[in-house]
Design an enzyme around this catalytic site. Structure first.
Site, mmCIF file in Angstrom:
data_model
loop_
_atom_site.group_PDB
_atom_site.id
_atom_site.type_symbol
_atom_site.label_atom_id
_atom_site.label_comp_id
_atom_site.label_asym_id
_atom_site.label_seq_id
_atom_site.Cartn_x
_atom_site.Cartn_y
_atom_site.Cartn_z
ATOM 1 N N ASP A 14 0.814 -1.225 0.000
ATOM 2 C CA ASP A 14 0.000 0.000 0.000
ATOM 3 C C ASP A 14 0.848 1.277 0.000
ATOM 4 O O ASP A 14 0.434 2.308 0.532
ATOM 5 C CB ASP A 14 -0.958 0.023 1.205
ATOM 6 C CG ASP A 14 -1.913 -1.144 1.194
ATOM 7 O OD1 ASP A 14 -2.281 -1.593 0.091
ATOM 8 O OD2 ASP A 14 -2.283 -1.617 2.284
ATOM 9 N N LYS A 17 1.951 2.203 -5.098
ATOM 10 C CA LYS A 17 2.480 1.670 -6.358
ATOM 11 C C LYS A 17 1.556 1.995 -7.528
ATOM 12 O O LYS A 17 2.017 2.372 -8.598
ATOM 13 C CB LYS A 17 2.632 0.138 -6.256
ATOM 14 C CG LYS A 17 3.631 -0.297 -5.190
ATOM 15 C CD LYS A 17 3.669 -1.807 -5.032
ATOM 16 C CE LYS A 17 2.423 -2.414 -4.421
ATOM 17 N NZ LYS A 17 2.163 -2.058 -3.021
ATOM 18 N N GLY A 41 -4.485 -4.276 -3.714
ATOM 19 C CA GLY A 41 -5.479 -3.234 -4.007
ATOM 20 C C GLY A 41 -4.717 -1.992 -4.401
ATOM 21 O O GLY A 41 -4.045 -1.398 -3.570
ATOM 22 N N HIS A 42 -4.746 -1.654 -5.679
ATOM 23 C CA HIS A 42 -3.989 -0.508 -6.175
ATOM 24 C C HIS A 42 -4.983 0.591 -6.573
ATOM 25 O O HIS A 42 -5.802 0.390 -7.456
ATOM 26 C CB HIS A 42 -3.120 -0.913 -7.371
ATOM 27 C CG HIS A 42 -2.115 -1.981 -7.013
ATOM 28 N ND1 HIS A 42 -1.322 -2.606 -7.927
ATOM 29 C CD2 HIS A 42 -1.771 -2.517 -5.804
ATOM 30 C CE1 HIS A 42 -0.535 -3.486 -7.311
ATOM 31 N NE2 HIS A 42 -0.803 -3.461 -6.026
ATOM 32 N N GLN A 220 2.071 -5.992 -3.327
ATOM 33 C CA GLN A 220 2.518 -6.115 -1.924
ATOM 34 C C GLN A 220 3.829 -5.344 -1.728
ATOM 35 O O GLN A 220 4.092 -4.409 -2.467
ATOM 36 C CB GLN A 220 2.672 -7.588 -1.538
ATOM 37 C CG GLN A 220 1.375 -8.348 -1.356
ATOM 38 C CD GLN A 220 0.693 -8.753 -2.637
ATOM 39 O OE1 GLN A 220 1.299 -9.323 -3.514
ATOM 40 N NE2 GLN A 220 -0.594 -8.486 -2.758
#
Ligand code: GDP
Ligand code: IMO
Ligand code: MG
Length: 416
Positions: A14, A17, A41-42, A220
């Site tokens: 988080d 990225k 989750g991006h 990650q």
């Protein structure tokens, strides 16, 4: 022949990225995911619109960039199909590796059952089935996306697997799928995904040979890596640079510039050691200012200070050429900002990451705060104390901070 640019997370995920991949995708022809699954989750913000991507590479918002999901990813067809619905015309610009492993709903059931059984030793996984899917891969009982092209055969294999392991599944309270329903499900996945499934290793070689600009998107972060993170409180994949090679079928010489992504402070979601965590008011303030709630699970993220010791470890493991320092604006308004510069470990001060981070205490250095950096787009326009903070971090981690982000917006990005 071109070399691929690589983006990796340097902390506990988080880091931001998605924002940097989206920013860089504007000047790249291909964006390629190499590890993880829909635990990622991006978040990408463009004007008023906010997108949360889990499996589709963050290049998808740039209509000219093509997107590859490599063999190192575990792919849930159900969740992938759901995510695809946000976008039109993916055909011709989305390629899925026939060697990526399939994550099915029973993997999530096993993940959740194991977490329940662990009680207060739980990892705090996303509950999406990531560990069991990678576990099956390594135990050589997994299934690859290429098998989706033959649903009858695949359904039979899955049913056989459940029959063999019945006592284990019964003990965990995981139900065997019903064969006819499973077959229907697999046929549906095939009908949607078949046009995208191909040999992405060959494709990687072709595009690099054709001098295309290629960006590799990590998921990650380094401290969640299966080997180099805070085991067992990690994810089940190789999240560091090396994973880009095995997860896409390229070799180390194919990699060009490595950009490591780090927040100007630090967060972690899930359990496990986090030496620079602040459990008091300042941690709360970081959470509030930074909207630190998970993109995938909505859980509040644990917050604390920039950890220069863990960062040096991450820079070396990944071969980082430059760091992108994210969310500088979240520190706006703090009188003082702390940085963990060493650990107290077995009565001594150390500057490396020992075997178990559980046993260390942070040693802090304090920096003066500043008023406002939000939305600033040039280094010279930053308050001098923010400039000094960035230069002190560069000194501590021995790497250039080439990108600074001052808001979620694509354009609020300083390139030095
Ligand atoms: P990822 O998993 O590394 O892609 O990061 P996430 O998307 O899970 O979390 C990063 C969050 O920070 C997202 O909500 C981004 O929109 C947001 N973000 C990224 N850069 C900045 C920044 O410079 N400032 C602020 N305030 N938010 C940012
Ligand atoms: P992105 O790509 C932050 C964490 C989980 C848990 C541990 C294991 O958005 O940075 P898993 O479900 O993978 O078995 O959970 O890893 N985790 C993440 N934390 N960002 C992520 O991805 C994460 N993916 C997994 O919270 O602690
Ligand atoms: Mg995330």
């Amino acid at each position: 022949m071109s070399k691929a640019d690589l983006i990796v997370g340097l902390q506990w995920g988080d880091e931001g990225k998605g924002k940097i991949v989206d920013h860089m995708a504007q000047t790249h022809d291909y964006v390629c995911r190499f590890a993880g699954g829909h635990n990622a989750g991006h978040t990408i913000v463009i004007g008023e619109k906010k997108y949360a991507l889990h499996l589709i590479p963050s290049g998808v918002l740039n209509p000219k960039a093509k997107n590859i999901v490599g063999n190192g990813v575990v792919l849930s067809p159900k969740d992938f199909i759901e995510e695809m619905k946000q976008f039109d015309n993916l055909e011709g610009r989305l390629f899925l590796s026939d060697k990526a492993h399939i994550l099915l709903p029973y993997h999530a059931q096993i993940d959740q059952a194991r977490e329940r059984l662990k009680g207060d030793k739980a990892i705090g996984t996303t509950g999406k089935g990531i560990g069991p899917a990678y576990g099956d891969k390594v135990a050589r009982v997994g299934h690859r996306l290429g098998e989706l092209l033959h649903p009858e055969k695949l359904a039979a294999k899955i049913m056989e697997f459940f029959a063999i392991n019945k006592p284990v599944f019964d003990a965990m309270g995981v139900d065997a799928p019903e064969e006819a329903a499973l077959l229907d499900e697999l046929k549906h996945y095939k009908s949607v995904l078949a046009p995208y499934i191909c040999d992405t290793t060959q494709l990687m070689w072709e595009i690099l040979d054709a001098d295309k600009k290629v960006l590799l998107e990590g998921a990650q972060g380094t401290m969640l890596d299966i080997d180099h993170g805070t085991y067992p409180y990690v994810t089940s994949s190789t999240t560091v640079s090396a994973g880009a090679c095995s997860g896409l079928g390229i070799n180390p010489k194919d990699i060009g510039k490595v950009t490591g992504i780090a927040k100007a402070y630090c967060t972690r979601v899930g359990n496990g050691p986090f030496p620079s965590e602040d459990m008091g008011d300042e941690g709360d303030r970081l959470r509030k200012n930074g909207h630190e709630f998970g993109t995938t699970t909505g859980r509040p993220r644990r917050c604390g200070w920039f950890d220069a010791v863990a960062m040096r470890h991450a820079v070396r493991v990944n071969g980082v050429d430059q760091v992108a320092l994210m969310k500088l604006d979240v520190l706006d308004g703090f009188d003082e900002i702390k940085v963990c510069v060493a650990y107290e470990f077995e009565g001594k001060e150390v500057d490396y990451v020992p075997y178990d981070l559980e046993d260390v205490k942070p040693v802090y250095r304090t920096f003066p705060g500043w008023d406002k950096t939000e939305g600033i787009r040039t280094f010279d326009a930053l308050p001098t104390s923010a400039q000094s903070y960035i230069m002190a971090l560069e000194e501590m981690i021995g790497t250039k901070i080439g990108i600074i982000s001052t808001s979620p917006e694509r354009e609020d990005t300083i390139i030095r």
